[in-house]
Design a protein around this motif. Structure first.
Motif, short mmCIF file in Angstrom:
data_model
loop_
_atom_site.label_atom_id
_atom_site.label_comp_id
_atom_site.label_asym_id
_atom_site.label_seq_id
_atom_site.Cartn_x
_atom_site.Cartn_y
_atom_site.Cartn_z
N ARG A 33 0.84 -1.20 0.00
CA ARG A 33 0.00 0.00 0.00
C ARG A 33 0.87 1.25 0.00
O ARG A 33 1.87 1.33 0.70
N GLY A 34 0.51 2.21 -0.83
CA GLY A 34 1.24 3.47 -0.92
C GLY A 34 2.29 3.51 -2.01
O GLY A 34 2.92 4.54 -2.23
N THR A 35 2.49 2.40 -2.72
CA THR A 35 3.50 2.35 -3.77
C THR A 35 3.06 3.10 -5.01
O THR A 35 3.87 3.64 -5.74
N SER A 36 1.78 3.11 -5.29
CA SER A 36 1.18 3.70 -6.48
C SER A 36 1.43 2.77 -7.67
O SER A 36 1.93 1.66 -7.50
N LEU A 37 1.07 3.21 -8.86
CA LEU A 37 1.23 2.38 -10.06
C LEU A 37 2.59 2.64 -10.69
O LEU A 37 2.90 3.76 -11.08
#
Length: 100
Positions: A33-37
């Motif tokens: 979670r929080g890595t983004s695409l």
């Protein structure tokens, strides 16, 4: 690995999946979670529309052919619907063996 838990909505793919169209092969990898695409613009648009907010991707082949690139990404996304995560498992009642 599967980064899912019961906190909030699902945010990534349940496991490593791949899609192929023509010479293009796209692999979607779960991310925390929080890595983004982390991907090219074409898969980023499709993953955003699918509601996936954190995902790594890897692509091989002639990715300049945008039609095949988009179809391969769509195929990879559609393969995630075959996964049964633990919260979707059917409840099973345990019965005693004849010798108990």
């Amino acid at each position: 690995g599967y980064w899912g838990n019961k906190i909030g909505q699902p945010h990534t793919v349940p496991g490593k999946v791949h899609g192929r169209c023509g010479s293009v092969m796209v692999r979607l990898i779960p991310a925390p979670r929080g890595t983004s695409l982390v991907c090219a613009p074409v898969p980023k648009k499709l993953l955003t529309m699918a509601g996936i907010s954190d995902c790594y991707s890897s692509a091989t082949g002639q990715t300049a052919t945008l039609g095949n690139f988009a179809k391969a990404t769509f195929q990879a996304i559609s393969r995630t619907y075959t996964y049964l995560t633990p919260d979707l498992w059917a409840e099973q009642t345990l019965t005693k063996a004849p010798y108990q």
